[in-house]
Design an enzyme around this catalytic site. Structure first.
Site, PDB file in Angstrom:
ATOM      1  N   ARG A 265     -52.034 -95.689  30.134  1.00 47.37           N
ATOM      2  CA  ARG A 265     -53.127 -96.488  31.075  1.00 47.37           C
ATOM      3  C   ARG A 265     -54.256 -96.766  30.380  1.00 47.37           C
ATOM      4  NH1 ARG A 265     -55.468 -91.967  34.324  1.00 47.37           N
ATOM      5  NH2 ARG A 265     -57.339 -92.751  33.406  1.00 47.37           N
ATOM      6  N   HIS A 269     -58.503 -94.423  35.840  1.00 46.27           N
ATOM      7  CA  HIS A 269     -57.386 -94.045  37.244  1.00 46.27           C
ATOM      8  C   HIS A 269     -57.831 -95.038  38.402  1.00 46.27           C
ATOM      9  CE1 HIS A 269     -54.881 -92.056  40.034  1.00 46.27           C
ATOM     10  NE2 HIS A 269     -55.682 -91.826  40.712  1.00 46.27           N
ATOM     11  N   TYR A 278     -62.248 -86.981  29.825  1.00 48.60           N
ATOM     12  CA  TYR A 278     -60.991 -86.250  29.532  1.00 48.60           C
ATOM     13  C   TYR A 278     -60.169 -86.724  28.729  1.00 48.60           C
ATOM     14  CZ  TYR A 278     -59.233 -89.288  33.137  1.00 48.60           C
ATOM     15  OH  TYR A 278     -58.747 -90.650  33.675  1.00 48.60           O
TER      16      TYR A 278
HETATM   17  C1  LIG Z   1     -48.996 -85.365  46.845  1.00 44.58           C
HETATM   18  C2  LIG Z   1     -50.280 -85.901  46.160  1.00 44.58           C
HETATM   19  N1  LIG Z   1     -50.579 -85.240  45.271  1.00 44.58           N
HETATM   20  C3  LIG Z   1     -51.707 -85.435  44.869  1.00 44.58           C
HETATM   21  C4  LIG Z   1     -52.483 -86.637  45.052  1.00 44.58           C
HETATM   22  C5  LIG Z   1     -53.662 -87.150  44.060  1.00 44.58           C
HETATM   23  N2  LIG Z   1     -53.344 -87.955  43.155  1.00 44.58           N
HETATM   24  C6  LIG Z   1     -53.471 -89.496  43.374  1.00 44.58           C
HETATM   25  S1  LIG Z   1     -53.031 -90.328  42.200  1.00 44.58           S
HETATM   26  C7  LIG Z   1     -52.477 -89.081  41.236  1.00 44.58           C
HETATM   27  C8  LIG Z   1     -51.887 -89.297  39.700  1.00 44.58           C
HETATM   28  C9  LIG Z   1     -50.661 -89.762  39.720  1.00 44.58           C
HETATM   29  O1  LIG Z   1     -50.119 -90.216  38.552  1.00 44.58           O
HETATM   30  P1  LIG Z   1     -48.815 -91.064  38.111  1.00 44.58           P
HETATM   31  O2  LIG Z   1     -47.799 -90.947  39.037  1.00 44.58           O
HETATM   32  O3  LIG Z   1     -48.806 -90.886  36.672  1.00 44.58           O
HETATM   33  O4  LIG Z   1     -49.298 -92.446  38.519  1.00 44.58           O
HETATM   34  P2  LIG Z   1     -50.679 -93.357  37.935  1.00 44.58           P
HETATM   35  O5  LIG Z   1     -51.716 -93.100  38.823  1.00 44.58           O
HETATM   36  O6  LIG Z   1     -50.673 -92.983  36.666  1.00 44.58           O
HETATM   37  O7  LIG Z   1     -50.120 -94.783  38.070  1.00 44.58           O
HETATM   38  C10 LIG Z   1     -52.647 -88.142  41.974  1.00 44.58           C
HETATM   39  C11 LIG Z   1     -52.484 -86.723  41.447  1.00 44.58           C
HETATM   40  C12 LIG Z   1     -51.647 -87.581  45.857  1.00 44.58           C
HETATM   41  N3  LIG Z   1     -52.269 -88.661  46.114  1.00 44.58           N
HETATM   42  N4  LIG Z   1     -50.549 -87.258  46.400  1.00 44.58           N
END
Ligand SMILES: Cc1ncc(C[n+]2csc(CCOP(=O)(O)OP(=O)(O)O)c2C)c(N)n1
Ligand SMILES: Cc1ncc(C[n+]2csc(CCOP(=O)(O)OP(=O)(O)O)c2C)c(N)n1
Ligand SMILES: [Mg+2]
Ligand SMILES: [Mg+2]
Lengths: 366, 367
Positions: A265, A269, A278
């Site tokens: 990434r 975020h 971090y």
């Molecule tokens: C069920 C759920 N748990 C936690 C969150 C909070 N959250 C939003 S994005 C994220 C990280 C997701 O990471 P990834 O699947 O690697 O996707 P990326 O953001 O790296 O594209 C989290 C934990 C959420 N939106 N939904």
């Protein structure tokens, strides 16, 4: 818990993590040129244009967020190759199930860029026509879009249609149970679905090493008896080949495919995130050279498919398009309160009726 | 056939009991083998009586029989330490009895009586015995998988040398909670043995309808978790697999997955017309009945005589008749104690009454 090695190491570009991933741009120069020249007429430029438009949208959205025109926004800088390749490798009848990170993919199917931008502005005018663009509304709850895609794909199979469905997700999305249930069911019913997991090594501030013990996410496919393939997420041509092959498998009745698009990434975020808290910024700089738009463009020029000037023109017109879209937003009327639940329910429950919203009253017992 | 002169494995019959015991696999003693046989027989007789009582409407709710699968609970639990933790699903009589829970209290629980192991509040699906580290039957499929991982995390955190045995079915592996539990267990190297009883069906769904792979152990690969498959109709095979798994966990190497290939001879629950499988299939599996099979082994190896085995069966029958009499004669729980055991810190009855009054007559809406 494992210590994350910072500056270099197995998960740096060219490290163990990327070893063996399918790559067109990573091949020796002669082979790379040959591959690019063998692409169908015009495909490279269409992929480049799609990436350039996604890039321009993303950069414009971040600016609009800083200006307060839209709310929070999840930038996807660096993920353009995965997204552009997916849309172009599929048929326009195929279904897309994006997350927040692929919030603008419908624009590659003719949806006006104002739509996703208005969505981030909290304006219901941002709802695009899901059926017209065959693109589901973005899912923010992580992994919830996987079962949706399986449902669409299974339905297509039951109806004897030849459409496939593709669900996007991230490394973090492979941990919730929804991912497992979706893969399991898809494999059982032989649904023509593609699970496209972009392993950018981070789920907000959680590194993938603290997410799962599996180092190659594609290996999770074994548990479902389905193929798991790995591809360079910064290589639009390799991503295109992987998605096209998975779609062909689905259409041939061979069921689901898990694709792991491996990368990093490059940005934060979201617009309210500060990654240097971090992770070592030095690390992102290691990966910066993999940025997919410039990388594809350089290879295309090198292979004699186009010129730097032509590419610049493509980028400029994309920037102009997104600038214009951004300028439209404030003129769109602020929605009425009553519209808040439009399109949420098939028939509006009484708690959300305009009367109730204006003057809430609760039925009394008895 | 090659013969090992040292152990005389395939040669002539061994001569003394002691000589035989030395040949038992997995370091088992003759006494342990007799004990395992006894446990399997107990479970079988317990359930035969439970089924009868169910038909007489003495048992309320659901009743899921373990008949045919006894070797799994017995072999696995015998291979663990006495204080290792156990969790399982609703088909739970076998785990309770294999762990040595009081037979009468288990029967009384099925009958819903105050003398039951959970004071009649749990019924057949929710046997539990904290002092024996048996943390219950769980009715929601897969729900105890992350709970087992959590207990293993506690053991790791407290640096206790105990492992967790978590039993579930093939059907449970399709549930998202299975994935979340195994993912965390693998990631955090937790001392938990996941024991999947692959009995080919999840209620009326066949394996092919519920799972894309027919070997459940393949699913462990999605977590890089080591796995073995064992013959769930052979108590020794299960014992060996779980012994290996528990050792692995106890030495800090993380979780282990054991798949036991087994079969339930009876329906999913007492209300199952079994339209999804044919009688011939059931008959073929019944030929592998783990109890006579292990009985033959004991006789062949001169660990027990036919008469001794018959006596074990008679005693178990008498024990279960007595358990049924006990349950029948036991008092019902006092309805005013219905909330006992629900909250760690019981609710103040006056406050509860107040809340109920409020719910019946909601305050007028603010305007
Ligand atoms: C069920 C759920 N748990 C936690 C969150 C909070 N959250 C939003 S994005 C994220 C990280 C997701 O990471 P990834 O699947 O690697 O996707 P990326 O953001 O790296 O594209 C989290 C934990 C959420 N939106 N939904
Ligand atoms: C979450 C959940 N879904 C559905 C049920 C209904 N149900 C009870 S048992 C069962 C089948 C489980 O099969 P399996 O895990 O193979 O165990 P088995 O009964 O074969 O021992 C189902 C679906 C349930 N109890 N919980
Ligand atoms: Mg990620
Ligand atoms: Mg089963």
């Amino acid at each position: 818990m494992s210590e994350i090695e910072l500056v270099s190491g197995p998960d740096a570009p060219g490290g163990e993590l990327m070893a063996g991933v399918a790559s067109v741009l990573g091949a020796p120069a002669a082979e790379r040129r040959r591959s690019l020249r063998q692409l169908p007429q015009g495909l490279a430029l269409r992929l480049y244009t799609a990436m350039a438009r996604l890039r321009a949208f993303d950069e414009r959205a971040v600016i609009l967020q800083r200006q307060g025109t839209i709310g929070t926004y999840p930038p996807y800088y660096g993920e353009e190759a995965v997204q552009a390749a997916s849309v172009l490798a599929l048929d326009d009848r195929d279904w897309l199930f994006p997350t927040y990170r692929q919030n603008a993919v419908a624009t590659l199917r003719g949806c006006p860029p104002e739509s996703p931008l208005l969505l981030w502005r909290g304006n219901p005018a941002g709802w695009y026509d899901v059926h017209r663009y065959r693109t589901a509304p973005i899912c923010v709850p992580v992994a919830t879009n996987y079962p949706h895609a399986v449902g669409a794909a299974w339905g297509s199979r039951l109806r004897g249609e030849s459409t496939v469905a593709l669900a996007f997700g991230g490394d973090g999305s492979t941990s919730p149970g929804d991912f497992h249930e979706a893969c399991n069911l898809a494999a059982v019913v032989v649904a023509p679905v593609i699970f496209l997991v972009t392993n950018n090594q981070w789920a907000i501030s959680t590194p993938v090493q603290q997410q799962t013990k599996v180092t190659r996410l594609a290996d999770k496919a074994t548990a479902y008896g389905i193929p798991g393939v790995r591809v360079d997420s910064f290589d639009v041509f390799a991503c295109y080949e992987a998605v096209a092959a998975a779609a062909a498998r689905g259409r041939a009745g061979l069921g689901p495919t898990l694709i792991e698009a491996v990368g990093y990434r490059l940005g934060p975020h979201g617009t309210a995130d500060e990654p240097s808290l971090y992770r070592d910024p030095e690390r992102a700089r290691l990966w910066a050279g993999m940025e997919p738009l410039g990388r594809a463009g350089a290879a295309m020029v090198d292979a004699g498919l186009t010129t730097l000037e032509a590419l610049e023109e493509i980028r400029e017109s994309a920037v102009a398009e997104m600038l214009l879209a951004g300028d439209q937003l404030e003129a769109v009327p602020v929605p009425e309160l009553e519209e808040i639940a439009d399109r949420v329910h098939l028939s509006t429950p009484w708690t959300l009726s305009p009367d109730h919203l204006r003057e809430p009253s609760y039925p009394r017992a008895g | 056939m090659p013969t090992n002169p040292k152990t005389n494995r395939t040669g002539s019959r061994p001569t003394s009991r002691r000589a035989v015991a030395r040949q038992l696999p997995h370091g088992l003693t003759a006494q342990q083998c007799r004990e395992m046989y006894h446990k399997m027989v107990q479970i079988r007789h317990f359930e035969d009586h439970a089924a009868e009582a169910y038909a007489q409407a003495k048992v309320g709710g659901f009743l899921h029989l373990y008949i045919g699968e006894e070797a799994v609970a017995v072999g696995a639990i015998a291979a663990a330490r006495e204080d290792d933790h156990i969790l399982g699903h609703y088909r739970d009589h076998g785990y309770a009895l294999a762990r040595g829970c009081d037979v009468q209290a288990c029967m009384a629980e099925l009958f819903g009586r105050e003398t039951g192991i959970c004071h009649g509040r749990g019924g057949s699906m929710h046997l539990a015995d904290a002092k024996r580290h048996f943390w219950g039957g769980h009715a929601i499929v897969g729900s105890h998988i992350p709970i087992g991982a959590g207990m293993a995390y506690a053991m790791q955190y407290l640096e206790e040398p105990l492992v967790v045995l978590d039993f579930f079915g093939d059907g449970a592996t399709g549930n998202g909670i299975f994935h979340e539990g195994l993912n965390m267990a693998a990631l955090w190297n937790l001392p938990v043995v996941f024991i999947c009883e692959n009995n080919l069906y999840g209620m009326g769904a066949t394996l092919a309808e519920e799972s894309p792979v027919s070997d459940m152990m393949i699913k462990a690969e999605g977590y890089t978790m080591p796995a073995v498959q064992c013959d769930g109709m052979d108590v020794l095979s299960v014992y060996g697999a779980v012994q290996q798994a528990a050792e692995h966990c106890r030495s800090g190497k993380g979780p282990f997955f054991v798949e036991a290939l087994t079969y339930r001879f009876r329906g999913h629950s007492m209300a199952d017309p079994e339209l999804y499988r044919d009688k011939e299939e059931v008959r073929r599996w019944r030929e592998l009945d783990p109890i006579p099979r292990f009985g033959d082994f004991l006789v062949q190896h001169r660990i027990s005589s036919q008469q001794e085995l018959a006596q074990v069966n008679e005693e178990a029958e008498a024990e279960m008749l007595e358990a049924v009499r006990f349950a029948d004669a036991s008092p019902w729980p006092d309805p005013s104690t219905a909330a006992r055991g629900v909250y760690a810190n019981p609710i103040d009855p006056e406050a509860a009454q107040e809340a109920l009054t409020l719910a019946a007559d909601p305050a007028p809406a603010a305007s």
